[in-house]
Design a protein around this motif. Sequence first.
Motif, PDB file in Angstrom:
ATOM      1  N   CYS A 159       0.837  -1.213   0.000  1.00  0.00           N
ATOM      2  CA  CYS A 159       0.000   0.000   0.000  1.00  0.00           C
ATOM      3  C   CYS A 159       0.867   1.256   0.000  1.00  0.00           C
ATOM      4  O   CYS A 159       0.624   2.201  -0.768  1.00  0.00           O
ATOM      5  N   MET A 160       1.886   1.255   0.853  1.00  0.00           N
ATOM      6  CA  MET A 160       2.776   2.401   0.923  1.00  0.00           C
ATOM      7  C   MET A 160       3.598   2.543  -0.354  1.00  0.00           C
ATOM      8  O   MET A 160       3.928   3.663  -0.771  1.00  0.00           O
ATOM      9  N   ALA A 161       3.928   1.411  -0.985  1.00  0.00           N
ATOM     10  CA  ALA A 161       4.665   1.466  -2.252  1.00  0.00           C
ATOM     11  C   ALA A 161       3.858   2.194  -3.315  1.00  0.00           C
ATOM     12  O   ALA A 161       4.400   3.004  -4.088  1.00  0.00           O
ATOM     13  N   CYS A 162       2.546   1.914  -3.365  1.00  0.00           N
ATOM     14  CA  CYS A 162       1.678   2.608  -4.325  1.00  0.00           C
ATOM     15  C   CYS A 162       1.680   4.109  -4.062  1.00  0.00           C
ATOM     16  O   CYS A 162       1.819   4.924  -4.987  1.00  0.00           O
ATOM     17  N   GLY A 163       1.531   4.479  -2.777  1.00  0.00           N
ATOM     18  CA  GLY A 163       1.557   5.897  -2.432  1.00  0.00           C
ATOM     19  C   GLY A 163       2.880   6.542  -2.770  1.00  0.00           C
ATOM     20  O   GLY A 163       2.929   7.664  -3.302  1.00  0.00           O
ATOM     21  N   SER A 164       3.983   5.841  -2.491  1.00  0.00           N
ATOM     22  CA  SER A 164       5.316   6.384  -2.741  1.00  0.00           C
ATOM     23  C   SER A 164       5.566   6.615  -4.230  1.00  0.00           C
ATOM     24  O   SER A 164       6.112   7.645  -4.632  1.00  0.00           O
ATOM     25  N   MET A 165       5.153   5.644  -5.066  1.00  0.00           N
ATOM     26  CA  MET A 165       5.395   5.773  -6.506  1.00  0.00           C
ATOM     27  C   MET A 165       4.567   6.915  -7.101  1.00  0.00           C
ATOM     28  O   MET A 165       5.059   7.675  -7.937  1.00  0.00           O
ATOM     29  N   ILE A 166       3.319   7.044  -6.660  1.00  0.00           N
ATOM     30  CA  ILE A 166       2.486   8.151  -7.152  1.00  0.00           C
ATOM     31  C   ILE A 166       3.061   9.488  -6.694  1.00  0.00           C
ATOM     32  O   ILE A 166       3.125  10.454  -7.457  1.00  0.00           O
ATOM     33  N   GLY A 167       3.511   9.538  -5.438  1.00  0.00           N
ATOM     34  CA  GLY A 167       4.115  10.759  -4.925  1.00  0.00           C
ATOM     35  C   GLY A 167       5.383  11.134  -5.662  1.00  0.00           C
ATOM     36  O   GLY A 167       5.614  12.311  -5.968  1.00  0.00           O
ATOM     37  N   ALA A 168       6.210  10.133  -5.966  1.00  0.00           N
ATOM     38  CA  ALA A 168       7.445  10.395  -6.701  1.00  0.00           C
ATOM     39  C   ALA A 168       7.154  10.923  -8.096  1.00  0.00           C
ATOM     40  O   ALA A 168       7.847  11.822  -8.602  1.00  0.00           O
ATOM     41  N   TYR A 169       6.126  10.371  -8.738  1.00  0.00           N
ATOM     42  CA  TYR A 169       5.730  10.836 -10.068  1.00  0.00           C
ATOM     43  C   TYR A 169       5.278  12.295 -10.006  1.00  0.00           C
ATOM     44  O   TYR A 169       5.683  13.132 -10.823  1.00  0.00           O
ATOM     45  N   ALA A 170       4.458  12.604  -8.995  1.00  0.00           N
ATOM     46  CA  ALA A 170       3.973  13.982  -8.848  1.00  0.00           C
ATOM     47  C   ALA A 170       5.110  14.931  -8.503  1.00  0.00           C
ATOM     48  O   ALA A 170       5.184  16.057  -9.019  1.00  0.00           O
ATOM     49  N   GLY A 171       6.024  14.474  -7.643  1.00  0.00           N
ATOM     50  CA  GLY A 171       7.144  15.325  -7.253  1.00  0.00           C
ATOM     51  C   GLY A 171       8.063  15.656  -8.408  1.00  0.00           C
ATOM     52  O   GLY A 171       8.545  16.788  -8.534  1.00  0.00           O
ATOM     53  N   ALA A 172       8.298  14.669  -9.271  1.00  0.00           N
ATOM     54  CA  ALA A 172       9.170  14.896 -10.422  1.00  0.00           C
ATOM     55  C   ALA A 172       8.586  15.944 -11.368  1.00  0.00           C
ATOM     56  O   ALA A 172       9.324  16.702 -12.006  1.00  0.00           O
TER      57      ALA A 172
END
Length: 251
Positions: free
Chosen positions: A206-219
Amino acid sequence: MHLGPETYALLTLTAFVAGFIDAIAGGGGLLTVPAMLWAGIPPIATLATNKLQGTFSSGTACFNFSRKKMIDWRTYWPTIVAILLLSALGAFIVQSIKAQVLNLIVPVLLILIAAYVLLSPRMSDEDAHQRLSVGGYTPIGGAIGFYDGFFGPGTGSFFATSLVALRGMGLIRATAHTKAFNFTSNIGSLIVFALGGHMMVLLGLCMACGSMIGAYAGAHTAMRFGAKVIRPLLVTISLALTAKLLWNALS
């Protein structure tokens, strides 16, 4: 260990914020590790689960950089092997430490890493003089890999800073190789943690999904939200969380 759906949601949101911040300023683990400890997850399960979610994030970034041919795999394969083996060793050793000791060690390490993130020097994108050869850098990379297996938060900053200072890389090249090294250390320690049975797989995914979406948005918003704003915020939140953990451990 049973966690309610609201805890899963909050930790996944934390992972999203951490992934967003990590893409801009680095140090996302300074949010996820204290947040999981705050939720009452034991230290060893926190480190193991954080490694699971971090592997997805670093793997995604590593794939993107590699696809653009920005990672020199042929030159740095000895460093990668050293990182893989020593990160596994770090994960093995940390599992032998008593939970009471980890309850004291982890907050202290978080404070030190938060101070490092706050005080670390700015780096430029220009290549500079190489102070160490690849062979000379390999033990340093391996030592950072050991730290990542043993604890983790701040590893990306250590890799990036050392590559700039010692290998003379510009920031973009250093970031690309940092993601490769970080993914390697995540894999090495993840295998050991999985074999040890300490990982909370559903929470980690679950946290991996949040982290990947956050990283995409941050980039995609890095140009709008500068690291000079995100970095102090990251450190402030981390120190506040860590102060509570230390208070709980000492009382």
